[in-house]
Design a protein around this motif. Structure first.
Motif, PDB file in Angstrom:
ATOM      1  N   VAL A   1       0.962  -1.216   0.102  1.00  0.00           N
ATOM      2  CA  VAL A   1       0.145  -0.069   0.137  1.00  0.00           C
ATOM      3  C   VAL A   1       0.758   1.369   0.006  1.00  0.00           C
ATOM      4  O   VAL A   1       0.558   2.260   0.658  1.00  0.00           O
ATOM      5  CB  VAL A   1      -0.827  -0.206   1.282  1.00  0.00           C
ATOM      6  N   GLY A   2       1.834   1.086  -0.911  1.00  0.00           N
ATOM      7  CA  GLY A   2       3.103   2.094  -0.603  1.00  0.00           C
ATOM      8  C   GLY A   2       3.960   1.281   0.349  1.00  0.00           C
ATOM      9  O   GLY A   2       4.772   0.594   0.003  1.00  0.00           O
ATOM     10  N   ALA A   3       3.739   1.410   1.727  1.00  0.00           N
ATOM     11  CA  ALA A   3       4.684   0.457   2.547  1.00  0.00           C
ATOM     12  C   ALA A   3       3.918  -0.876   2.362  1.00  0.00           C
ATOM     13  O   ALA A   3       2.900  -1.149   1.573  1.00  0.00           O
ATOM     14  CB  ALA A   3       4.137   0.767   4.067  1.00  0.00           C
ATOM     15  N   PHE A   4       4.507  -1.880   3.128  1.00  0.00           N
ATOM     16  CA  PHE A   4       4.323  -3.338   3.122  1.00  0.00           C
ATOM     17  C   PHE A   4       3.598  -3.599   4.235  1.00  0.00           C
ATOM     18  O   PHE A   4       4.285  -3.519   5.438  1.00  0.00           O
ATOM     19  CB  PHE A   4       5.417  -4.214   2.932  1.00  0.00           C
ATOM     20  N   ASP A   5       2.174  -3.566   4.440  1.00  0.00           N
ATOM     21  CA  ASP A   5       1.529  -3.827   5.618  1.00  0.00           C
ATOM     22  C   ASP A   5       1.187  -5.174   6.048  1.00  0.00           C
ATOM     23  O   ASP A   5       0.917  -5.115   7.425  1.00  0.00           O
ATOM     24  CB  ASP A   5       0.177  -2.856   5.463  1.00  0.00           C
ATOM     25  N   TYR A   6       1.093  -5.987   5.411  1.00  0.00           N
ATOM     26  CA  TYR A   6       0.793  -7.594   5.705  1.00  0.00           C
ATOM     27  C   TYR A   6       1.921  -8.231   4.984  1.00  0.00           C
ATOM     28  O   TYR A   6       2.268  -8.057   3.627  1.00  0.00           O
ATOM     29  CB  TYR A   6      -0.392  -8.062   5.471  1.00  0.00           C
ATOM     30  N   TRP A   7       2.583  -9.235   5.554  1.00  0.00           N
ATOM     31  CA  TRP A   7       3.605 -10.056   5.146  1.00  0.00           C
ATOM     32  C   TRP A   7       3.100 -11.573   5.546  1.00  0.00           C
ATOM     33  O   TRP A   7       2.551 -12.133   6.453  1.00  0.00           O
ATOM     34  CB  TRP A   7       4.881 -10.046   5.911  1.00  0.00           C
TER      35      TRP A   7
ATOM     36  N   PHE B   1       9.271   4.174  -0.247  1.00  0.00           N
ATOM     37  CA  PHE B   1       8.219   3.722  -1.410  1.00  0.00           C
ATOM     38  C   PHE B   1       7.840   5.013  -2.401  1.00  0.00           C
ATOM     39  O   PHE B   1       7.010   5.217  -3.151  1.00  0.00           O
ATOM     40  CB  PHE B   1       6.849   3.261  -0.737  1.00  0.00           C
ATOM     41  N   ASN B   2       9.040   5.526  -2.572  1.00  0.00           N
ATOM     42  CA  ASN B   2       8.516   6.870  -3.500  1.00  0.00           C
ATOM     43  C   ASN B   2       8.800   6.462  -4.935  1.00  0.00           C
ATOM     44  O   ASN B   2       7.898   6.974  -5.846  1.00  0.00           O
ATOM     45  CB  ASN B   2       9.839   7.783  -3.214  1.00  0.00           C
ATOM     46  N   ILE B   3       9.593   5.641  -5.270  1.00  0.00           N
ATOM     47  CA  ILE B   3      10.019   4.909  -6.656  1.00  0.00           C
ATOM     48  C   ILE B   3      10.090   3.554  -6.402  1.00  0.00           C
ATOM     49  O   ILE B   3      10.902   3.040  -5.671  1.00  0.00           O
ATOM     50  CB  ILE B   3      11.016   5.911  -7.317  1.00  0.00           C
ATOM     51  N   TYR B   4      10.188   2.991  -7.742  1.00  0.00           N
ATOM     52  CA  TYR B   4      10.536   1.643  -8.059  1.00  0.00           C
ATOM     53  C   TYR B   4      12.023   1.797  -8.377  1.00  0.00           C
ATOM     54  O   TYR B   4      12.517   2.633  -9.473  1.00  0.00           O
ATOM     55  CB  TYR B   4       9.647   0.787  -8.962  1.00  0.00           C
TER      56      TYR B   4
END
Lengths: 116, 107
Positions: free
Chosen positions: A100-106, B91-94
């Motif tokens: 979700v941008g960050a990784f919220d579930y792994w 998570f700004n860019i890939y």
């Protein structure tokens, strides 16, 4: 409850192939991008690949481009990582993660060992 | 690719201590930064997203700050369950990238 469960890890010889799966539940799978992140033994985290919710947008780390293929089946709520031409440096625990941008579930991770 | 440099790489601290970990990006990433905690044999756990937003269920002793290229994770009063390795991630860019990790050990 969101759950991500990886499977398909194991021992493979150098040059071989392996397919990892990640079964998702507890959320609308098709609405979320999903990533694979790996961690070599005793090392840090390395992002591998991402696929958008629709499957139409895909990115790879340079270290796996051309050898790994990410895909998803939204009808089965499952994420895949097809790995080919495997090298020893691919030995790692592979996590799937909801992005979700960050990784919220792994997920708990799947161990891949590349060795003869 | 954007490089993230964490410091220190490891630290020893006591229960009750205030701990600060920094993460510097090789180029500006706005507030597109997350912090994770990882314990041995477990997947990472999201603590902070958007540089300063606390993930639901994470204790309020964890806080994040910064924007652009310089970020910090602060644990206001270290608890026994906080001994772990911490990672920042942009998570700004890939390609997405992670810092190398900071191991917090018991003094």
């Amino acid at each position: 409850e969101v759950q991500l469960v990886e499977s398909g890890g194991g021992l493979v010889q150098p040059g071989g192939s392996l397919r990892l799966s990640c079964a998702a539940s507890g959320f609308t799978f098709s609405s979320f991008a999903m990533s694979w992140v790996r961690q070599a033994p005793g090392k840090g985290l390395e992002w591998v690949s991402v696929i958008s919710g629709s499957g139409h947008s895909i990115y790879y780390a340079d270290s796996v481009k051309g050898r790994f293929t990410i895909s998803r089946d939204n009808s089965k709520n499952t994420l895949y990582l097809q790995m080919s031409s495997l090298r020893a440096e691919a030995t790692a625990v592979y996590f799937c993660a909801r992005e979700v941008g960050a990784f919220d579930y792994w997920g708990q991770g799947a161990l891949v060992t590349v060795s003869s | 690719a954007i490089q993230l440099t964490q410091s220190p790489s490891s630290l020893s601290a006591s229960v009750g201590d205030r701990v600060t970990i920094t993460c510097r990006a090789s180029q500006g990433i706005s507030s597109d930064l997350a912090w994770y905690q990882q314990k041995p044999g477990k997947p990472p756990k999201l603590l902070i997203y958007d540089a300063s937003s606390l993930e639901s269920g994470v204790p309020s002793r964890f806080s994040g700050s910064g924007s652009g290229t310089d970020f910090t994770l602060t644990i206001s009063s270290l608890q026994p369950e906080d001994f772990a390795t911490y990672y920042c991630q942009q998570f700004n860019i890939y390609p997405r990238t992670f810092g190398q990790g900071t191991k917090v050990e018991i003094k």
